[in-house]
Design a protein around this motif. Structure first.
Motif, PDB file in Angstrom:
ATOM      1  N   ASP A 198       0.855  -1.176   0.000  1.00  0.00           N
ATOM      2  CA  ASP A 198       0.000   0.000   0.000  1.00  0.00           C
ATOM      3  C   ASP A 198       0.897   1.234   0.000  1.00  0.00           C
ATOM      4  O   ASP A 198       1.643   1.441   0.956  1.00  0.00           O
ATOM      5  N   PHE A 199       0.873   2.000  -1.093  1.00  0.00           N
ATOM      6  CA  PHE A 199       1.652   3.244  -1.122  1.00  0.00           C
ATOM      7  C   PHE A 199       0.785   4.378  -0.587  1.00  0.00           C
ATOM      8  O   PHE A 199      -0.344   4.578  -1.056  1.00  0.00           O
ATOM      9  N   LEU A 200       1.305   5.083   0.389  1.00  0.00           N
ATOM     10  CA  LEU A 200       0.511   6.127   1.045  1.00  0.00           C
ATOM     11  C   LEU A 200       1.105   7.491   0.750  1.00  0.00           C
ATOM     12  O   LEU A 200       2.322   7.688   0.869  1.00  0.00           O
ATOM     13  N   VAL A 236       2.396  -8.408  -7.485  1.00  0.00           N
ATOM     14  CA  VAL A 236       1.920  -8.234  -6.107  1.00  0.00           C
ATOM     15  C   VAL A 236       0.707  -7.316  -6.198  1.00  0.00           C
ATOM     16  O   VAL A 236       0.577  -6.543  -7.149  1.00  0.00           O
ATOM     17  N   ARG A 237      -0.197  -7.454  -5.225  1.00  0.00           N
ATOM     18  CA  ARG A 237      -1.329  -6.517  -5.231  1.00  0.00           C
ATOM     19  C   ARG A 237      -0.859  -5.167  -4.702  1.00  0.00           C
ATOM     20  O   ARG A 237      -0.193  -5.102  -3.679  1.00  0.00           O
ATOM     21  N   ARG A 239      -2.522  -1.733  -3.605  1.00  0.00           N
ATOM     22  CA  ARG A 239      -3.906  -1.349  -3.339  1.00  0.00           C
ATOM     23  C   ARG A 239      -4.339  -0.092  -4.087  1.00  0.00           C
ATOM     24  O   ARG A 239      -5.456  -0.023  -4.592  1.00  0.00           O
ATOM     25  N   ASP A 242      -4.848  -1.124  -7.750  1.00  0.00           N
ATOM     26  CA  ASP A 242      -6.028  -1.995  -7.834  1.00  0.00           C
ATOM     27  C   ASP A 242      -7.306  -1.177  -7.681  1.00  0.00           C
ATOM     28  O   ASP A 242      -8.299  -1.414  -8.371  1.00  0.00           O
ATOM     29  N   SER A 253     -13.842   1.025  -4.425  1.00  0.00           N
ATOM     30  CA  SER A 253     -12.423   1.206  -4.132  1.00  0.00           C
ATOM     31  C   SER A 253     -12.025   0.275  -2.994  1.00  0.00           C
ATOM     32  O   SER A 253     -12.861  -0.209  -2.245  1.00  0.00           O
ATOM     33  N   LEU A 254     -10.738   0.024  -2.874  1.00  0.00           N
ATOM     34  CA  LEU A 254     -10.258  -0.809  -1.774  1.00  0.00           C
ATOM     35  C   LEU A 254      -9.634   0.052  -0.684  1.00  0.00           C
ATOM     36  O   LEU A 254      -9.093  -0.464   0.284  1.00  0.00           O
ATOM     37  N   SER A 255      -9.658   1.339  -0.873  1.00  0.00           N
ATOM     38  CA  SER A 255      -8.902   2.201   0.023  1.00  0.00           C
ATOM     39  C   SER A 255      -9.687   3.470   0.313  1.00  0.00           C
ATOM     40  O   SER A 255     -10.417   3.967  -0.530  1.00  0.00           O
ATOM     41  N   ALA A 257      -8.249   6.140   0.583  1.00  0.00           N
ATOM     42  CA  ALA A 257      -7.466   7.208  -0.030  1.00  0.00           C
ATOM     43  C   ALA A 257      -8.115   7.725  -1.302  1.00  0.00           C
ATOM     44  O   ALA A 257      -7.947   8.876  -1.665  1.00  0.00           O
TER      45      ALA A 257
END
Ligand code: SF4
Lengths: 760, 53
Positions: A198-200, A236-237, A239, A242, A253-255, A257
Motif C-alpha cells: 500500500d503506497f501512502l 503483487v497486489r 492497493r 487496484d 475502491s479498496l482504500s 485514499a
C-alpha cells in the motif's frame, strides 16, 4: 430497528498511545492534534470490554455478517503479547456471537517476535507492517528518537513472519517520499515478498502542503512504479493501483485514499472516545473528536455524527470542483483530511494534480472501459418509466454480460468459440441476435454454476449459423427429446445423438429428418415478440411453464396480445417505447389451478415476460407493464448497486404476508408504481375495481417507498433513485377518490400490518 | 475515457464489440468483479482502511 445512517463495519481500536519510533511523517505525534497526551497509555480492560459490547450491539442491530477491528496505536505491540491476547480475546468473545470478527494489526514490527506471533496465530490476526523501501528510503524518516535506523529490525521481523506465519502477513504500508527512487523502493519491497503493498501519500493539507519539487511529482513517482508493475504482470497486489482499476470498472475502491464509497470506519481511542478517521489529526488540534464515547453512546449514534456522515455522501458530498471532475468516480476527492483548507473540507485534495494525472495514466493504460450510463437515463428509469434510448442502453450492457458469460463457457469448448468468432466475422450482428435471446443468459449462468451442460453452446452456434446462412456440422445438445436452436426453432428427435447439419437456412439431423418446429411469434402494432414455448431453459420462473401450444391456443394468445398491445398504445403510451425497445419474448405459463392470474419476470432473462394466458386484454396489458418494470430494474441492478448487498435485513412489504429482503422490496415497489398508475388511468373505463385498486396500490407503494428511503441501506444512487420514485407517486396521493374507497384501503392496510406484526 | 459528472460508470465492462475469443483472453482480474456480480453473490465491498504508522 435501524437508524437512517449507513452501518459502521470497520473499527480502528487504539490499544497503545505511545510509539517506540519517532518517524517525522507520522500524523499521530508530529501533526496538529496533540490530544494523545491526555489519553491512557494502554486501553484498560473495562474500556475494551465496553468497545467490544458496542461493536456486538451494532452488528446485531444492523444484521452485519462481518466486522473488522484494526488494532492500532501509537505502536500496538507496545501493549505486550499478554495484554494483546487479553484484548483480542475480549473482542472475540463478545463480537463473534453477533458477527464474524476479523482482526488486523498495523505495526512498525520492530518488536515483533515469536511470542507475539503465537498470539496472532491463535486469533488469526492479519499483520500489516510499515516500511518505506530500502534502507536508505526507510531511514529517511523511520528512525528511533536517537536517530538509530529501524530498517534491520523490520526486515528481520518480516523474515520471521514469512517463515513462521506467512498466512498472517497482510502486506506492507509504504509512505512515499519522492526523494527516494521509485523503482528501487518497489524492487526492495518486492524482494520481501509481501502479498500486498500500500503506497501512502504523506499526510498533508492545503495549510501544510507536502514537500514537492514539481506540480505532480507524486503522480510521476507512482506512475513509474505502475508502468513497471504492469510490465512485471502485476506480481503483487498494490492497493492504490487496484483501486483505480476497480473504480474505472465501476467497482468499489479498496482504500479510503480514493473512491466515492461511503466510509464505514470509526476510530476508538484508549479512553473509549469515538473519533473520525484518524488521519484528520493533520488538520487541526482536536479535529477527529466526535464528543461521543463507548460508555455513553452507541455506534448507531456515531453513525449519525455529522463528521462521519460527511464521508458517506458519495459524489454529492464533494466540492463542486471534484463533482465536475472527469476522474471523480475513481478519485472521490482523495483522502478526506487532505482536503482541509481554511477551516473547511469542501475542497479538492491537496494532491489533486497528482491524483488526476495518476488516475488518467492508469485508465489510459488499462484496456477495457466500463459501460457509462448518463445520469439522466437512470433518473428517467427512477421515475418509473424509461423510453426507447434508455432501454437500449440496458440492452447494450446486457450484450456485454452475455459476451462475458459465453466466453467463460467457451473456454471449455475452444473450437466452438472459434466457430462463433468466424461466424461473427462473416455476418456481424447475428451472434448478438441469438445471444440476446433471454434464455441464453439463463442457461449460461446455470452452466457456470454447474447446473447445466456446456453442450448448449453448440446449439447456440448452430442458431447463429442458421441465421447467417452459413454451413455448419456440429453435435448439438439433445434435451427432453429435442434439439433447440434459440430464436430459430426445435428439431424433435427420439435420438440421443444430436449431430446436425446447417446449410442455407435449413437444419437437418445427419441420420435422417425429424419434425422441425420453427419458433413462433406474436405481433401487434408493428412489434413482434417470440412466443417461447420450447426453449428448455425457460423454466426458471416461479410458476411452471406450459408446454408447446396447439395452433388454437396460439391463435388465442395472438388475439389477446394484439388487444393488450392496442390498449397500451391507446391508454398507456408512456410505457410503449420502453416495451418496444426491450420486450422480445413471452413465455406461456400453466394456468393457476386456483384461477388467479400468474405472471413473472426472471432476473437473468432480460427481455422476457412469462404469463398464463390472461382472462382479458386489460389484465394482459397490466401484467406486461408490471413485469417489464422488473425486467428494467433487474438490468439496472446488473449495472449499479442501489443498496448495500451486505445488508441482509428483511422489511415489511405492504402487499406480502412475509418480510422481504431489500431487492425484493425494491423490485416490488418499483413494479407497483406502474400498477398504481395503471389503475389510476383506468378509473374512467371501469371505476370498479379501478378506484379500489388505485387506492390500495398507491397507499402500499407510498409506504414501501418510505421503508426503502429510511432503511439506511441505500447507496447514494439508490437514495436518489427512490427519491425519484417518490416524486412520481406523491402527486397521485393527492388525487381524490370516493371517501368510502379511501377508508376501505386504509382499513385493509391497517389490518394487513396488524396481521404481519402479530406473527413476528 | 468518456466519463463526465453527467455519466455514471457501471460495474459492467463494455465488451459488446469484443470478439468472444478476445474476451476470453481478458485477464481474470478485470472480469472478476463483473463475473462475481452476475454469477456469484454480489457484494458492495466497503472501502478498507488506510493507515500509516
Ligand atoms: S482529481 Fe482533483 S478535482 Fe478530481 S476528484 Fe480528485 S481531488 Fe477532486
Amino acid at each position: 430497528m435501524s437508524g437512517h445512517h449507513l452501518a459502521l463495519r470497520q473499527f480502528v481500536v487504539k490499544v497503545h498511545t505511545r510509539c517506540d519510533l519517532a518517524c517525522d511523517h507520522c500524523y499521530v505525534y508530529e501533526h496538529a492534534d496533540q490530544s494523545w497526551q491526555q489519553k491512557p497509555k494502554v486501553v484498560p480492560p473495562e474500556t475494551i470490554t465496553r468497545i467490544a459490547e458496542r461493536i456486538a450491539e451494532h452488528a446485531r442491530r444492523r444484521s452485519l455478517s462481518e466486522v473488522s477491528v484494526i488494532l492500532h496505536g501509537g505502536e500496538p505491540l507496545l501493549a505486550g503479547p499478554e495484554r494483546l491476547d487479553e484484548i483480542i480475546t475480549i473482542l472475540t468473545d463478545q463480537i463473534n456471537p453477533a458477527a464474524t470478527l476479523r482482526v488486523k494489526i498495523h505495526t512498525n514490527a520492530v518488536l515483533l517476535s515469536e511470542r507475539y506471533l503465537k498470539v496472532f496465530e491463535k486469533h488469526a490476526v492479519q499483520i500489516g507492517i510499515s516500511l518505506d523501501g530500502d534502507r536508505e528510503a526507510n531511514d529517511r524518516h523511520r528512525r528511533y528518537a536517537n536517530g538509530r535506523s529501524s530498517y534491520d529490525l523490520v526486515v528481520k521481523s518480516i523474515g520471521l513472519l514469512q517463515r513462521n506465519n506467512p498466512d498472517l502477513f497482510s502486506g506492507i504500508l509504504c509512505t512515499i517520499d519522492t526523494k527516494n527512487d521509485p523503482i528501487r523502493v518497489y524492487e526492495s519491497l518486492l524482494r520481501l515478498n509481501p502479498p500486498k503493498i500500500d503506497f501512502l501519500l504523506p499526510h498533508a493539507t492545503w495549510e501544510e502542503p507536502p514537500p514537492r519539487q514539481s506540480q505532480t511529482d507524486y503522480a510521476d513517482w507512482l506512475s513509474a512504479i505502475y508502468d513497471r508493475w504492469e510490465k512485471d504482470e502485476r506480481p503483487v497486489r498494490i492497493r492504490l493501483f487496484d483501486s483505480i482499476i476497480r473504480t474505472t470498472y465501476g467497482e468499489s475502491s479498496l482504500s479510503e485514499a480514493i473512491g466515492v464509497e461511503p466510509s464505514s470506519l470509526v476510530v476508538i481511542d484508549t479512553d473509549g472516545s469515538y473519533e473520525q478517521v484518524d488521519s484528520l489529526k493533520v488538520a487541526f488540534d482536536g479535529a477527529p473528536a466526535t464528543g461521543l464515547d463507548v460508555f455513553r453512546n452507541t455506534l448507531d449514534e456515531v453513525a449519525g455524527h455529522p463528521g462521519i456522515n460527511a464521508r458517506q455522501n458519495g459524489i454529492a458530498g464533494l466540492s463542486a470542483e471534484c463533482q465536475a471532475c472527469p476522474v471523480v468516480s475513481s478519485c472521490g476527492g482523495g483522502l478526506y483530511p487532505h482536503r482541509f483548507r481554511a477551516n473547511s473540507f469542501d475542497n479538492p485534495s491537496v494532491y489533486c494534480a497528482d491524483l488526476f494525472k495518476l488516475i488518467s495514466h492508469v485508465r489510459e493504460a488499462t484496456l477495457m472501459q466500463a459501460h457509462q450510463v448518463p445520469r439522466k437515463t437512470i433518473e428517467s428509469f427512477a421515475t418509473g418509466f424509461g423510453g426507447d434510448a434508455e432501454v437500449r442502453s440496458l440492452t447494450e450492457s446486457q450484450a456485454s454480460i452475455r459476451r462475458m458469460l459465453l466466453s467463460d463457457i467457451g473456454s471449455a469448448d475452444p473450437e466452438t468459440l472459434r466457430t462463433l468468432d468466424s461466424l461473427e466475422e462473416l455476418s456481424p450482428g447475428m451472434t448478438d441476435t441469438v445471444f440476446a435471446h433471454p434464455y441464453v443468459r439463463v442457461w449460461a449462468v446455470d452452466c457456470l454454476r454447474g447446473k447445466a451442460l456446456v453442450g448448449h453452446l453448440r446449439n447456440i452456434t448452430a442458431a447463429v449459423a442458421f441465421r447467417a446462412g452459413a454451413r455448419l456440422k456440429t453435435r448439438a445438445e439433445v434435451k427432453d427429446g429435442a434439439i433447440h436452436l434459440p430464436t430459430v426453432g426445435t428439431l424433435v428427435t427420439d435420438r440421443t445423438d444430436g449431430s446436425i447439419e446447417i446449410d442455407g437456412g435449413q437444419v437437418r439431423l445427419l441420420d435422417g429428418d425429424r419434425e422441425w418446429r420453427p419458433v413462433r411469434t406474436l405481433t401487434s402494432g408493428g412489434h413482434t415478440v417470440v412466443l417461447e414455448d420450447a426453449d428448455p431453459y425457460r423454466d426458471c420462473h416461479q410458476w411452471p411453464v406450459a408446454g408447446r401450444l396447439s395452433s388454437d391456443e396460439l391463435a388465442r394468445w395472438q388475439e389477446s396480445f394484439d388487444a393488450a398491445w392496442r390498449l397500451i398504445e391507446a391508454d398507456y403510451p408512456e410505457y410503449l417505447p420502453g416495451l418496444r425497445a426491450g420486450l422480445t419474448t413471452i413465455v406461456p405459463l400453466r394456468p393457476d389451478p386456483a384461477g388467479g392470474d400468474v405472471s413473472s419476470a426472471a432476473r437473468h432473462a432480460f427481455g422476457s415476460v412469462a404469463a398464463a394466458l390472461p382472462a382479458d386484454p386489460a389484465t394482459f396489458a397490466l401484467l406486461l407493464i408490471h413485469e417489464f418494470q422488473h425486467v428494467k430494474l433487474g438490468a439496472i441492478l446488473d449495472l449499479f448497486d442501489l443498496y448495500d448487498q451486505n445488508d441482509h435485513r428483511r422489511f415489511y412489504a405492504p402487499w406480502r404476508p412475509d418480510p422481504r429482503p431489500l431487492e425484493g422490496l425494491l423490485q416490488g415497489t418499483y413494479a407497483h408504481i406502474a400498477v398504481a398508475d395503471f389503475w389510476r388511468r383506468r378509473r374512467h373505463v371501469e371505476p370498479d375495481p379501478a378506484h379500489h385498486e388505485f387506492a390500495r396500490w398507491r397507499a402500499q407503494t407510498a409506504e414501501a417507498i418510505e421503508t426503502l428511503a429510511g432503511s439506511g441501506a441505500l447507496t447514494e444512487l439508490g437514495a436518489d433513485f427512490v427519491a425519484r420514485m417518490r416524486d412520481t407517486l406523491t402527486p397521485w396521493l393527492a388525487e381524490e377518490l370516493p371517501p368510502d374507497v379511501e377508508k376501505q384501503a386504509r382499513v385493509a392496510a391497517e389490518a394487513h400490518l396488524e396481521a404481519f406484526q402479530s406473527q413476528l | 475515457m468518456n466519463h463526465t459528472g453527467t455519466e455514471i460508470t457501471s460495474a459492467i465492462l463494455n465488451l459488446h464489440n469484443e470478439p468472444l475469443s478476445a474476451v476470453a483472453k481478458c485477464s481474470d482480474r478485470e472480469l472478476a468483479g463483473m463475473r462475481g456480480r452476475i454469477i456469484g453473490e454480489t457484494s458492495l465491498t466497503v472501502a478498507a482502511f488506510q493507515a500509516s504508522i
